[in-house]
Design an enzyme around this catalytic site. Structure first.
Site, PDB file in Angstrom:
ATOM      1  CG  HIS A 102      -5.569  -2.331  -0.319  1.00 54.19           C
ATOM      2  ND1 HIS A 102      -4.690  -2.082  -1.346  1.00 54.19           N
ATOM      3  CD2 HIS A 102      -5.133  -1.596   0.742  1.00 54.19           C
ATOM      4  CE1 HIS A 102      -3.754  -1.233  -0.929  1.00 54.19           C
ATOM      5  NE2 HIS A 102      -4.005  -0.929   0.342  1.00 54.19           N
TER       6      HIS A 102
ATOM      7  CD  GLU B 239      -5.099  -4.708  -3.979  1.00 57.65           C
ATOM      8  OE1 GLU B 239      -4.832  -3.620  -3.433  1.00 57.65           O
ATOM      9  OE2 GLU B 239      -4.231  -5.483  -4.427  1.00 57.65           O
TER      10      GLU B 239
ATOM     11  CB  SER C 168      -0.965  -0.029   1.193  1.00 60.19           C
ATOM     12  OG  SER C 168      -1.948   0.965   1.088  1.00 60.19           O
TER      13      SER C 168
END
Length: 298
Positions: free
Chosen positions: A281, A240, A180
């Protein structure tokens, strides 16, 4: 460049990451490192603490030493950002396999405290400076941002010598992994200092950040490579969204795919792209790190 679809259930034993995938770490969760207080058969862990140069962020490093002699050139090193959360992925079975493979020195770069995710610190440490902005603020959290270069300087100038003081390391075999915002930091490190690590592993990098600012940093990478010949592993889950505030789109993967294609044309940079079927995610943090560790165990 190769693009390889990846089925997690075929690659990983549930003993290794099953629980982790079912419950991706949230920032409110706490880290439990009690099992690391005693030596395991495969790795022994020690911890170190240090502060940022401005005294505003406080780091904790978990250093995992393989229980086997160092190679003549020193241990290869795997640097893991969001170290508090990364520690939860280091399950005993995976460590045993890792020790029987490349047996890298493991360095989890986390923050002091019990939270797995320190949102304030990582919003600053893992994000680049945006030129022309008087006040550097993260577009998602509104927190101070733009400190990634200071963080990477701290890693190379203070953290790496600290680790090298307790174990011989191979400076030519250094891997940087992040997820991320951590993946954003990994890409920035590759684009601005491509000789710092031999492998860059960016999981679910925040390509949306400041309208794709990180993608623009790739311009001129060919010239900056010089004699460096790094590799880049890009990873993304197919479940995601394109951005944290957006709904799942028909082709949310497009920015990552285009980046992989663009970087695959840079001579001297080896790019691979792994898709993780049906992973969100949050689930990508443990899955991507486990995949990298599995790779290093072979």
């Amino acid at each position: 460049m190769k693009i390889v679809p990846l089925l997690i259930t075929l690659l990983f034993s549930p003993v290794v990451i099953g629980q982790t995938l079912a419950a991706p770490p949230a920032r409110e969760q706490t880290v439990d490192s009690s099992r690391l207080q005693s030596d395991s058969q495969a790795y022994r862990f020690s911890t170190f603490r240090l502060d940022s140069d401005d005294g505003k962020r406080h780091y904790q490093l978990w250093v995992g030493h393989p229980n086997r002699p160092a190679p003549a050139a020193g241990y290869p090193v795997l640097w893991m950002l969001d170290g508090n959360a990364a520690m939860a992925v280091l399950q005993p079975g995976l460590l045993e396999k890792l020790a029987n493979g490349q047996a890298p020195l493991l360095v989890a770069v986390g923050y002091q405290g019990e939270q797995r995710i320190d949102r304030n610190a990582r919003s600053f440490d893992y994000t680049p400076t945006i030129a022309g902005q008087a006040e550097q603020l993260d577009p998602l959290t509104g927190l101070p941002s733009g400190g990634v270069d200071a963080f990477l300087d701290l890693l190379s100038q203070r953290m790496r010598p600290l680790v090298a003081s307790v174990a011989p390391i191979d400076t030519n075999r250094q891997t940087l992994w992040g997820h991320s915002y951590g993946g954003l930091a990994v890409l920035h490190a590759l684009f601005t200092r491509p000789g710092e690590f031999s492998q860059y592993a960016a999981a679910s990098p925040s390509l949306w950040w400041h309208d794709g600012a990180i993608g623009r940093e790739a311009h001129g990478l060919q010239q900056r490579l010089g004699q460096a010949r790094p590799s880049l592993l890009l990873m993304r889950g197919t479940a995601e969204p394109a951005s944290p505030r957006g709904q799942q789109q028909a082709d949310a993967e497009r920015p990552m795919r285009e980046l992989a294609t663009e970087l695959g044309q840079v001579n001297g940079l080896h790019v691979s792209y792994q898709r993780f079927d049906d992973l969100s995610h949050g689930a990508m943090l443990p899955a991507s790190l486990a995949h990298l560790l599995e790779t290093l165990s072979k």
